[in-house]
Design a protein around this motif. Structure first.
Motif, PDB file in Angstrom:
ATOM      1  N   THR A   1      24.031  25.313  63.501  1.00  0.00           N
ATOM      2  CA  THR A   1      23.912  26.311  64.568  1.00  0.00           C
ATOM      3  C   THR A   1      24.859  27.490  64.323  1.00  0.00           C
ATOM      4  O   THR A   1      26.049  27.283  64.093  1.00  0.00           O
ATOM      5  CB  THR A   1      24.268  25.658  65.930  1.00  0.00           C
ATOM      6  OG1 THR A   1      23.563  24.422  66.038  1.00  0.00           O
ATOM      7  CG2 THR A   1      23.887  26.563  67.083  1.00  0.00           C
TER       8      THR A   1
ATOM      9  N   HIS B   1      24.305  22.681  74.429  1.00  0.00           N
ATOM     10  CA  HIS B   1      23.133  23.572  74.458  1.00  0.00           C
ATOM     11  C   HIS B   1      22.426  23.271  75.771  1.00  0.00           C
ATOM     12  O   HIS B   1      22.335  22.097  76.165  1.00  0.00           O
ATOM     13  CB  HIS B   1      22.166  23.260  73.307  1.00  0.00           C
ATOM     14  CG  HIS B   1      22.715  23.566  71.948  1.00  0.00           C
ATOM     15  ND1 HIS B   1      22.701  24.823  71.394  1.00  0.00           N
ATOM     16  CD2 HIS B   1      23.313  22.771  71.032  1.00  0.00           C
ATOM     17  CE1 HIS B   1      23.251  24.789  70.190  1.00  0.00           C
ATOM     18  NE2 HIS B   1      23.640  23.555  69.944  1.00  0.00           N
TER      19      HIS B   1
ATOM     20  N   ASP C   1      33.066  17.142  68.131  1.00  0.00           N
ATOM     21  CA  ASP C   1      31.938  18.041  67.852  1.00  0.00           C
ATOM     22  C   ASP C   1      31.048  18.181  69.089  1.00  0.00           C
ATOM     23  O   ASP C   1      29.841  18.369  68.979  1.00  0.00           O
ATOM     24  CB  ASP C   1      31.120  17.557  66.644  1.00  0.00           C
ATOM     25  CG  ASP C   1      30.191  18.641  66.107  1.00  0.00           C
ATOM     26  OD1 ASP C   1      30.371  19.812  66.466  1.00  0.00           O
ATOM     27  OD2 ASP C   1      29.277  18.292  65.338  1.00  0.00           O
TER      28      ASP C   1
HETATM   29  C1  NCD Z   1      27.021  22.609  66.337  1.00  0.00           C
HETATM   30  C2  NCD Z   1      26.713  23.720  67.335  1.00  0.00           C
HETATM   31  O1  NCD Z   1      25.790  23.563  68.145  1.00  0.00           O
HETATM   32  O2  NCD Z   1      27.415  24.734  67.328  1.00  0.00           O
HETATM   33  N1  NCD Z   1      25.885  21.723  66.281  1.00  0.00           N
HETATM   34  C3  NCD Z   1      25.900  20.441  65.868  1.00  0.00           C
HETATM   35  O3  NCD Z   1      24.833  19.841  65.769  1.00  0.00           O
HETATM   36  N2  NCD Z   1      27.028  19.819  65.581  1.00  0.00           N
HETATM   37  C4  NCD Z   1      27.369  23.171  65.026  1.00  0.00           C
HETATM   38  C5  NCD Z   1      28.030  22.192  64.076  1.00  0.00           C
HETATM   39  O4  NCD Z   1      29.174  21.792  64.266  1.00  0.00           O
HETATM   40  O5  NCD Z   1      27.388  21.789  63.098  1.00  0.00           O
END
Ligand code: NCD
Ligand code: ZN
Length: 350
Positions: free
Chosen positions: A112, A256, A252
């Motif tokens: 992302t 969203h 992490d």
């Molecule tokens: C993260 C994001 O949404 O910013 N998404 C994810 O799946 N971890 C980006 C990332 O850390 O790869």
């Protein structure tokens, strides 16, 4: 062996060594979720546009502090997003001024908001060399992006094709391989005595790829790097509960809004800020490793980053299952909270 009847555990306040807070209304909604239990967090710079220069990090840190409840005593640790145009002197100045704790390397297109990431590693060699000299850590999204490489192999290929050559060329660079998802990464980090650490997310300790794909597709479990086979999940749990100083928590947590997850091409990211500590306590309890939770979530990370652990503590208490909201409401829309798929018996008092 841990006491199976343990019902209470007090540990140093944890830190989150990989966190997405976003901006604007989303930031305002998610920052308090992390600040409730965590003392500090490494803040990912993948905004649109990204946090590239020292001045961007100063402004973003101010926007974060404006929405964190004062009582929380939470400290965001900022990172700079490396691009092929990054000015090494700005990165080093930001580190020396205490503005940027680390810099982040995204291979272009890996995940992302990574369009401004690095295509050609030689373009960032000067900044990486300067970081090695200054002792500034590099956070790495460890996946290659070539379309011909299977998405389940991208982390293992990254280790061979990018990380090993990089570490050979600049052995003094202190690297964090972020959100590791494979036995390959665990082995590589474990076999590397110096200057390499790894973060592990909450959700990768709990789900494997069947959770995403078997019996219907579950977009809320889709994140990058994508969860792998069960044997890899087990390797991650073994690393997390081992007490090995090179492995530490980076959730992490990546919010969203539901409409962005639930569409024809849904976004990658799992939002786990709200219930992470209860999830981890459950994982460590089931593994008979509760006494190792503090090392993973509160001690190993600061040690790698050469920071003291937090002075304050949190207490986890085992009892009737704790209810976490399935969603949080944000000014942009609802965000689904990570569902571990089992009851959470550990309540957190921060
Ligand atoms: C993260 C994001 O949404 O910013 N998404 C994810 O799946 N971890 C980006 C990332 O850390 O790869
Ligand atoms: Zn991330």
């Amino acid at each position: 062996m841990a006491d199976k009847n343990m019902t209470s555990l007090t540990i140093r306040r944890p830190d989150d060594w990989h966190l997405h807070l976003r901006d604007g209304d989303m930031l305002a909604a998610v920052a308090p979720e992390t600040a409730r239990h965590f003392g500090r967090a490494i803040i990912m710079p993948n905004l649109v546009p990204p946090v590239v220069r020292m001045e961007d990090a100063v402004a973003y840190r101010d926007r974060i502090m404006a929405v964190v409840p004062e009582t929380a005593n939470f400290q965001p640790l900022m990172t700079l997003y490396l691009t092929e145009e990054t000015d090494p002197s700005d990165v080093i100045a930001a580190h020396k001024a205490g503005i940027a704790t680390a810099a982040k390397l995204y291979p272009a297109g890996a995940t992302t908001n990574s369009a401004s990431g690095v295509k050609n590693m030689s373009a960032v060699r000067p900044v990486l060399e300067a970081m090695a000299e200054a002792g500034m850590p590099l956070c790495v999204h460890g996946e290659v992006t070539n379309s011909e490489i299977d998405i389940f192999d991208r982390e293992a290929v990254f280790i061979d094709k990018v990380l090993k050559p990089l570490r050979k060329r600049i052995p003094d660079l202190r690297v964090i391989m972020e959100h590791v998802t494979t036995q390959d990464a665990v082995d590589y980090v474990r076999d590397t005595p110096k200057n390499l650490g790894a973060t592990i997310t909450t959700h990768h300790l709990i789900i494997n790829r069947n959770h995403i794909l078997a019996g219907g597709i579950r977009p809320h479990y889709y994140c990058l790097p994508v969860a792998k086979r069960e044997r890899h999940r087990i390797a991650l749990v073994q690393a997390a509960i081992s007490g090995d100083k090179r492995f530490f928590l980076g959730t992490d947590s990546a919010p969203h809004i539901d409409p962005a997850k639930l569409q024809e091409c849904g976004c990658a990211g799992v939002f786990s800020a709200s219930n992470t500590m209860s999830c981890l306590a459950e994982v460590f309890d089931v593994a008979g490793a509760l006494p190792k939770l503090e090392a993973f979530s509160s001690l190993n990370g600061p040690a790698f980053y050469r920071l003291p652990p937090n002075d304050s503590t949190i207490t986890l208490t085992k009892g009737e299952p704790v209810d976490y909201p399935t969603h949080i409401q944000t000014g942009e829309g609802p965000v689904t909270v990570f569902d571990p798929g089992f009851p959470l018996h550990w309540r957190v008092d921060a």
